[in-house]
Design a protein around this motif. Structure first.
Motif, PDB file in Angstrom:
ATOM      1  N   CYS A   1     -35.620  59.544  -7.274  1.00  0.00           N
ATOM      2  CA  CYS A   1     -36.811  59.583  -8.124  1.00  0.00           C
ATOM      3  C   CYS A   1     -36.419  60.134  -9.497  1.00  0.00           C
ATOM      4  CB  CYS A   1     -37.880  60.480  -7.511  1.00  0.00           C
ATOM      5  SG  CYS A   1     -38.650  59.828  -6.022  1.00  0.00           S
ATOM      6  N   PRO A   2     -36.770  59.465 -10.571  1.00  0.00           N
ATOM      7  CA  PRO A   2     -36.347  59.926 -11.889  1.00  0.00           C
ATOM      8  C   PRO A   2     -37.143  61.126 -12.377  1.00  0.00           C
ATOM      9  CG  PRO A   2     -37.768  58.030 -12.111  1.00  0.00           C
ATOM     10  CD  PRO A   2     -37.540  58.206 -10.631  1.00  0.00           C
ATOM     11  N   ALA A   3     -36.453  62.005 -13.078  1.00  0.00           N
ATOM     12  CA  ALA A   3     -37.158  63.028 -13.850  1.00  0.00           C
ATOM     13  C   ALA A   3     -37.878  62.348 -15.001  1.00  0.00           C
ATOM     14  CB  ALA A   3     -36.169  64.072 -14.356  1.00  0.00           C
TER      15      ALA A   3
ATOM     16  N   CYS B   1     -31.221  60.132 -12.617  1.00  0.00           N
ATOM     17  CA  CYS B   1     -29.790  60.418 -12.408  1.00  0.00           C
ATOM     18  C   CYS B   1     -29.133  59.245 -11.679  1.00  0.00           C
ATOM     19  CB  CYS B   1     -29.601  61.716 -11.643  1.00  0.00           C
ATOM     20  SG  CYS B   1     -30.231  61.709  -9.955  1.00  0.00           S
ATOM     21  N   ILE B   2     -29.922  58.490 -10.925  1.00  0.00           N
ATOM     22  CA  ILE B   2     -29.477  57.259 -10.279  1.00  0.00           C
ATOM     23  C   ILE B   2     -30.371  56.147 -10.820  1.00  0.00           C
ATOM     24  CG2 ILE B   2     -29.176  56.030  -8.093  1.00  0.00           C
ATOM     25  CD1 ILE B   2     -28.939  58.817  -6.737  1.00  0.00           C
ATOM     26  N   GLU B   3     -29.828  55.273 -11.618  1.00  0.00           N
ATOM     27  CA  GLU B   3     -30.649  54.306 -12.353  1.00  0.00           C
ATOM     28  C   GLU B   3     -30.941  53.044 -11.533  1.00  0.00           C
ATOM     29  OE1 GLU B   3     -29.135  53.474 -16.236  1.00  0.00           O
ATOM     30  OE2 GLU B   3     -28.739  55.586 -16.697  1.00  0.00           O
ATOM     31  N   TYR B   4     -32.179  52.589 -11.652  1.00  0.00           N
ATOM     32  CA  TYR B   4     -32.617  51.308 -11.092  1.00  0.00           C
ATOM     33  C   TYR B   4     -33.211  50.497 -12.236  1.00  0.00           C
ATOM     34  CZ  TYR B   4     -32.205  53.466  -6.458  1.00  0.00           C
ATOM     35  OH  TYR B   4     -31.744  54.098  -5.322  1.00  0.00           O
TER      36      TYR B   4
ATOM     37  N   LYS C   1     -42.313  54.379  -5.199  1.00  0.00           N
ATOM     38  CA  LYS C   1     -41.329  53.407  -4.716  1.00  0.00           C
ATOM     39  C   LYS C   1     -40.075  54.075  -4.180  1.00  0.00           C
ATOM     40  CE  LYS C   1     -39.081  49.119  -6.239  1.00  0.00           C
ATOM     41  NZ  LYS C   1     -38.946  48.169  -7.378  1.00  0.00           N
ATOM     42  N   ARG C   2     -39.687  55.198  -4.768  1.00  0.00           N
ATOM     43  CA  ARG C   2     -38.393  55.819  -4.445  1.00  0.00           C
ATOM     44  C   ARG C   2     -38.477  57.083  -3.588  1.00  0.00           C
ATOM     45  NH1 ARG C   2     -35.389  51.515  -5.468  1.00  0.00           N
ATOM     46  NH2 ARG C   2     -35.948  50.633  -7.500  1.00  0.00           N
ATOM     47  N   ARG C   3     -39.651  57.634  -3.394  1.00  0.00           N
ATOM     48  CA  ARG C   3     -39.724  58.973  -2.815  1.00  0.00           C
ATOM     49  C   ARG C   3     -39.303  59.051  -1.350  1.00  0.00           C
ATOM     50  NH1 ARG C   3     -46.250  60.154  -2.513  1.00  0.00           N
ATOM     51  NH2 ARG C   3     -46.890  58.215  -1.502  1.00  0.00           N
TER      52      ARG C   3
ATOM     53  N   VAL D   1     -32.998  56.860 -19.821  1.00  0.00           N
ATOM     54  CA  VAL D   1     -33.103  55.422 -20.114  1.00  0.00           C
ATOM     55  C   VAL D   1     -34.181  55.146 -21.156  1.00  0.00           C
ATOM     56  CG1 VAL D   1     -32.189  54.728 -17.875  1.00  0.00           C
ATOM     57  CG2 VAL D   1     -34.671  55.086 -18.149  1.00  0.00           C
ATOM     58  N   GLY D   2     -34.584  56.188 -21.869  1.00  0.00           N
ATOM     59  CA  GLY D   2     -35.461  56.009 -23.005  1.00  0.00           C
ATOM     60  C   GLY D   2     -36.920  55.886 -22.656  1.00  0.00           C
TER      61      GLY D   2
END
Length: 296
Positions: A128-130, A155-158, A240-242, A203-204
């Motif tokens: 899950c992104p910060a 930290c892990i990009e999708y 989606k990622r949790r 990622v902006g």
């Protein structure tokens, strides 16, 4: 100061408070709905709310706000949602910085008023992104302006998560000006760059500052839509990622990336510098720092 500007300040301050309430409720709902996957067996996280204060150099009241922090939840490892409305006179360093940015009249009259919301979320699951978001209004006797934006920091990009986050921002900006998203995306890419690491911190997203077209209502409407874009841009990615399983290597990747985030906020972030320079509550200003980080 005109009665109109007094009313505009009140409206802006109330909007940031209302947005804060919406986001806090949405994050609590994420915690409560996390009934499967990692950490679902632990208590759902809740926000601890603390009043913050700012005092002027002579000790008089100079505004304050609310610091809302959740730690150790099912979804959020640490998330802060702060609002503040502060006022008074700028110290010399802040006054000089404003003058260097071309703020009219600030060298002769250091009075200011500022209100805004600031949010940073660090997640339990490395998949899950910060995320960061803030919007604000700033006033001096010679000028007013809006600023803010949001950016995603995985930290892990999708790629599909990045695309979703950016597409929602664009959808909210296009009604104001179809060219605006591209401009604010480019500004975010420049602003959230870490020079000593030679890379972006994430990622902006979108970012603006010193927004004053001369039409307060138009600029306020844009600022509101930047705030409205946040939840639909971020929450679906989190949902989606949790439940994705992670291992020790994933967690290590997350901690190292958080080190990059901390470096940026302490060395370059304009909001951190301003908050500390103007005497706001240090715990509220530094709320953005992650609970744990690592350097290699």
């Amino acid at each position: 100061m005109t009665d109109q500007m007094t009313d505009q300040k009140a409206r802006a301050s109330q909007w940031f408070h209302d947005l804060r309430d919406q986001i806090v409720a949405a994050f609590v709902a994420l915690e409560d709905s996390q009934t499967d996957g990692p950490l679902s067996d632990q208590p759902a996280g809740r926000f601890e709310v603390t009043k913050t204060t700012r005092q002027s150099d002579d000790g008089s009241d100079a505004g304050g706000g609310l610091m809302s922090v959740m730690r150790g939840g099912r979804v959020f490892e640490k998330v802060g949602v702060n609002i503040s409305t502060v006022y008074g006179t700028l110290g010399k360093p802040a006054q000089q910085a404003m003058a260097a940015r071309g703020v009219p009249g600030i060298e002769d009259d250091p009075r200011f008023w500022a209100s805004g919301i600031s949010l940073v979320a660090h997640m339990q699951n490395p998949h899950c992104p910060a995320v960061h978001m803030n919007t604000r209004m700033f006033w001096t006797p010679g000028a007013w302006w809006f600023g803010g934006g949001s950016d995603l920091n995985p930290c892990i990009e999708y790629d599909e998560d990045t695309a979703h986050f950016h597409n929602v921002q664009k959808e909210h900006l296009d009604p104001h000006d179809p060219a605006l998203y591209g401009k604010l995306k480019e500004w975010a890419d420049e602003y959230f760059y870490v020079p000593h690491r030679g890379r972006a911190r994430g990622v902006g997203g979108i970012f603006m500052d010193d927004r004053n077209t001369g039409d307060w209502e138009t600029d306020f409407a844009l600022t509101q839509d930047i705030g409205r874009a946040f939840l639909p841009a971020f929450v679906p990615v989190t949902e989606k990622r949790r439940n994705t399983l992670w291992d020790d290597a994933d967690k290590d990747t997350q901690l190292v990336h958080r080190g990059l985030y901390a470096e940026y906020n302490l060395v370059y972030d304009r909001g951190t510098k301003f908050g500390l320079a103007t005497g706001h509550d240090a715990n509220a200003v530094l709320m953005s720092l992650p609970p744990m980080a690592k350097w290699v």
